[in-house]
Design an enzyme around this catalytic site. Structure first.
Site, PDB file in Angstrom:
ATOM      1  N   LYS A 245       0.800  -1.232   0.000  1.00 52.06           N
ATOM      2  CA  LYS A 245       0.000   0.000   0.000  1.00 52.06           C
ATOM      3  C   LYS A 245       0.835   1.285   0.000  1.00 52.06           C
ATOM      4  O   LYS A 245       0.449   2.267  -0.604  1.00 52.06           O
ATOM      5  CB  LYS A 245      -0.936   0.027   1.214  1.00 52.06           C
ATOM      6  CG  LYS A 245      -2.095  -0.949   1.128  1.00 52.06           C
ATOM      7  CD  LYS A 245      -3.017  -0.771   2.321  1.00 52.06           C
ATOM      8  CE  LYS A 245      -4.060  -1.859   2.374  1.00 52.06           C
ATOM      9  NZ  LYS A 245      -5.008  -1.679   3.473  1.00 52.06           N
TER      10      LYS A 245
ATOM     11  N   THR B   8       5.538   1.762  19.290  1.00 54.03           N
ATOM     12  CA  THR B   8       6.676   2.570  18.837  1.00 54.03           C
ATOM     13  C   THR B   8       6.171   4.001  18.655  1.00 54.03           C
ATOM     14  O   THR B   8       5.532   4.334  17.652  1.00 54.03           O
ATOM     15  CB  THR B   8       7.235   2.021  17.501  1.00 54.03           C
ATOM     16  OG1 THR B   8       7.482   0.633  17.659  1.00 54.03           O
ATOM     17  CG2 THR B   8       8.507   2.733  17.088  1.00 54.03           C
TER      18      THR B   8
ATOM     19  N   ASP C 130      -9.696   3.036   2.626  1.00 56.29           N
ATOM     20  CA  ASP C 130      -9.730   2.478   3.993  1.00 56.29           C
ATOM     21  C   ASP C 130     -10.361   3.470   4.970  1.00 56.29           C
ATOM     22  O   ASP C 130     -11.083   3.080   5.893  1.00 56.29           O
ATOM     23  CB  ASP C 130      -8.312   2.133   4.480  1.00 56.29           C
ATOM     24  CG  ASP C 130      -7.808   0.817   3.890  1.00 56.29           C
ATOM     25  OD1 ASP C 130      -8.639   0.006   3.444  1.00 56.29           O
ATOM     26  OD2 ASP C 130      -6.578   0.619   3.867  1.00 56.29           O
TER      27      ASP C 130
ATOM     28  N   GLY D 157     -14.132  -5.451  11.804  1.00 53.69           N
ATOM     29  CA  GLY D 157     -13.356  -5.162  10.598  1.00 53.69           C
ATOM     30  C   GLY D 157     -13.967  -5.678   9.308  1.00 53.69           C
ATOM     31  O   GLY D 157     -13.619  -5.192   8.227  1.00 53.69           O
TER      32      GLY D 157
HETATM   33  P1  NAP Z   1       1.317  -2.698  10.072  1.00 52.26           P
HETATM   34  O1  NAP Z   1       1.673  -1.538   9.224  1.00 52.26           O
HETATM   35  O2  NAP Z   1       2.186  -3.906  10.092  1.00 52.26           O
HETATM   36  O3  NAP Z   1       1.150  -2.149  11.587  1.00 52.26           O
HETATM   37  C1  NAP Z   1       0.960  -3.042  12.652  1.00 52.26           C
HETATM   38  C2  NAP Z   1       0.717  -2.256  13.940  1.00 52.26           C
HETATM   39  O4  NAP Z   1       0.512  -3.196  14.998  1.00 52.26           O
HETATM   40  C3  NAP Z   1       1.877  -1.374  14.376  1.00 52.26           C
HETATM   41  O5  NAP Z   1       1.345  -0.213  14.984  1.00 52.26           O
HETATM   42  C4  NAP Z   1       2.594  -2.237  15.421  1.00 52.26           C
HETATM   43  O6  NAP Z   1       3.303  -1.491  16.399  1.00 52.26           O
HETATM   44  C5  NAP Z   1       1.416  -2.895  16.069  1.00 52.26           C
HETATM   45  N1  NAP Z   1       1.806  -4.144  16.745  1.00 52.26           N
HETATM   46  C6  NAP Z   1       2.172  -5.305  16.149  1.00 52.26           C
HETATM   47  N2  NAP Z   1       2.474  -6.219  17.098  1.00 52.26           N
HETATM   48  C7  NAP Z   1       2.308  -5.612  18.306  1.00 52.26           C
HETATM   49  C8  NAP Z   1       2.473  -6.028  19.651  1.00 52.26           C
HETATM   50  N3  NAP Z   1       2.890  -7.271  19.960  1.00 52.26           N
HETATM   51  N4  NAP Z   1       2.210  -5.138  20.651  1.00 52.26           N
HETATM   52  C9  NAP Z   1       1.786  -3.883  20.359  1.00 52.26           C
HETATM   53  N5  NAP Z   1       1.616  -3.423  19.093  1.00 52.26           N
HETATM   54  C10 NAP Z   1       1.882  -4.284  18.082  1.00 52.26           C
HETATM   55  O7  NAP Z   1      -0.146  -3.265   9.678  1.00 52.26           O
HETATM   56  P2  NAP Z   1      -1.380  -2.460   9.056  1.00 52.26           P
HETATM   57  O8  NAP Z   1      -1.359  -2.529   7.582  1.00 52.26           O
HETATM   58  O9  NAP Z   1      -1.423  -1.129   9.714  1.00 52.26           O
HETATM   59  O10 NAP Z   1      -2.605  -3.385   9.524  1.00 52.26           O
HETATM   60  C11 NAP Z   1      -2.973  -3.485  10.902  1.00 52.26           C
HETATM   61  C12 NAP Z   1      -4.184  -4.399  11.003  1.00 52.26           C
HETATM   62  O11 NAP Z   1      -5.310  -3.805  10.343  1.00 52.26           O
HETATM   63  C13 NAP Z   1      -3.997  -5.775  10.346  1.00 52.26           C
HETATM   64  O12 NAP Z   1      -4.533  -6.745  11.201  1.00 52.26           O
HETATM   65  C14 NAP Z   1      -4.829  -5.691   9.070  1.00 52.26           C
HETATM   66  O13 NAP Z   1      -5.343  -6.951   8.687  1.00 52.26           O
HETATM   67  C15 NAP Z   1      -5.951  -4.772   9.518  1.00 52.26           C
HETATM   68  N6  NAP Z   1      -6.602  -4.081   8.381  1.00 52.26           N
HETATM   69  C16 NAP Z   1      -7.927  -4.332   8.171  1.00 52.26           C
HETATM   70  C17 NAP Z   1      -8.588  -3.700   7.140  1.00 52.26           C
HETATM   71  C18 NAP Z   1     -10.052  -3.964   6.935  1.00 52.26           C
HETATM   72  O14 NAP Z   1     -10.595  -3.650   5.865  1.00 52.26           O
HETATM   73  N7  NAP Z   1     -10.753  -4.477   7.912  1.00 52.26           N
HETATM   74  C19 NAP Z   1      -7.897  -2.823   6.287  1.00 52.26           C
HETATM   75  C20 NAP Z   1      -6.543  -2.581   6.538  1.00 52.26           C
HETATM   76  C21 NAP Z   1      -5.907  -3.230   7.591  1.00 52.26           C
HETATM   77  P3  NAP Z   1       4.806  -0.956  16.112  1.00 52.26           P
HETATM   78  O15 NAP Z   1       4.664   0.273  15.256  1.00 52.26           O
HETATM   79  O16 NAP Z   1       5.345  -0.688  17.464  1.00 52.26           O
HETATM   80  O17 NAP Z   1       5.537  -2.085  15.404  1.00 52.26           O
END
Ligand code: NAP
Length: 307
Positions: free
Chosen positions: A77, A164, A113, A269
């Site tokens: 993305k 973070t 989104d 979601g």
């Molecule tokens: P991403 O860029 O990988 O970001 C992941 C986030 O989760 C970061 O803020 C990370 O923190 C945090 N995180 C991961 N492990 C953690 C832990 N153990 N403790 C605390 N924080 C943690 O992913 P993304 O693209 O933003 O997506 C996030 C979620 O949204 C996914 O599950 C995705 O499937 C969902 N999503 C859903 C839709 C929908 O249409 N429903 C659309 C988009 C995304 P750090 O920054 O500290 O690493």
């Protein structure tokens, strides 16, 4: 070959798709093909597994082969932004594209989104976001979309809480330039700071990936939530990993179950997935797809594959 496909695809059929790595678990082909059919379109939607090193070639290929549009999912993305000829202002503010529309050989990038999040909360949570304080948990691409969506719906304050802190600070400073009237606040996620922030928020929205695995902890302590609060979770549990339970509904997560136990109104979601997909289809076709039908289809699919 499936005879219904043989009868349906012709030399005039228009093509859209989704690119991701991985992509085989995507629910978008299911809902997009159903929505295209319901609109009476001679269109088809297919998944393409595109690895990061092939992203530019995939965009160039889609352009020359005359695809109408593409959805873009993890992990492309943000990278795909650099391959766009034009960017919608909201996608530019968010710094991520999840929808590409090819028009006269030019690639236009959009981000739906934010719409998916806000429309889910407005429709399913039945509340106004204007004037509200919204707590967004996370600092990745989804957090950018949710924060921008809340700001574009007139939120008074957006609090970003992430493990973070620096990632959340970057989001706040990027979005503050586009939405200067919103009060932006960043906190380092901890039990105490989350409790304090949630106590001031009308809406709590999870954009961390916590909840995707059964072993994950909650992204916010349940005792931080209060009755009547809206709790949204961008994570949805996929059919292969759904655990059915008395309190669970299709696509449910541990956060939503804990929030309901605390007396909150919950929005999942799957609703965001359906509504962002409907907005993509509207961009490609200029028509208004049936969002509720798309969501019902996803819910039925998850329910059917969760036993
Ligand atoms: P991403 O860029 O990988 O970001 C992941 C986030 O989760 C970061 O803020 C990370 O923190 C945090 N995180 C991961 N492990 C953690 C832990 N153990 N403790 C605390 N924080 C943690 O992913 P993304 O693209 O933003 O997506 C996030 C979620 O949204 C996914 O599950 C995705 O499937 C969902 N999503 C859903 C839709 C929908 O249409 N429903 C659309 C988009 C995304 P750090 O920054 O500290 O690493």
């Amino acid at each position: 070959m499936n005879s219904s496909i043989a009868g349906r695809i012709s030399g005039r059929t228009k093509l859209c798709g989704v690119i991701g790595d991985p992509v085989e678990h995507s629910l978008s082909p299911l809902m997009q093909n159903a929505a295209m059919e319901a609109l009476g379109l001679d269109w088809a939607y297919v998944p393409f597994h595109v690895r990061p090193e092939g992203l530019k070639a995939a965009i160039d290929g889609a352009r020359v082969m005359g695809l109408v549009g593409l959805n873009v999912t993890i992990p492309h993305k943000e990278t795909v932004v650099t391959f766009m000829d034009e960017l919608d202002p909201l996608a530019e503010a968010i710094g991520a594209v999840n929808t590409i529309h090819f028009v006269d050989g030019r690639a236009r990038g959009y981000n739906t989104d934010a719409y998916g999040f806000t429309q889910s909360v407005l429709a399913d949570g039945e509340i106004e976001m204007a004037g509200a304080t919204v707590l967004v948990l996370g600092g990745g691409g989804a957090a950018r979309g949710l924060a921008a969506g809340a700001a574009s719906e007139g939120a008074k304050k957006v609090i970003l809480a992430n493990r973070t802190r620096a990632r959340a600070e970057r989001i706040a400073s990027d979005l503050e330039r586009v939405f200067p009237n919103v009060g932006w606040e960043v906190v380092q996620a901890s039990a105490t700071s989350l409790k304090n922030a949630a106590g001031r928020a009308k809406i709590v929205a999870n954009a961390t990936s916590l909840g995707m695995k059964a072993t994950d902890t909650l992204p916010i302590p349940a005792e931080a939530l209060y009755p009547g609060q809206i709790v949204f979770d961008s994570v949805y549990v996929r059919p292969s990993s759904v655990r059915s339970g008395a309190a669970g509904s299709p696509g449910d997560t541990a956060l939503l179950q804990a929030a309901r136990a605390a007396g909150c109104v919950t929005v999942g979601g799957l609703a965001m997935l359906a509504r962002q997909g409907a907005k993509s289809l509207a961009i490609w076709t200029g028509l208004q797809p049936d969002e509720d039908m798309m969501l019902s289809l996803l819910i039925r699919h998850v329910r059917a594959h969760s036993s």
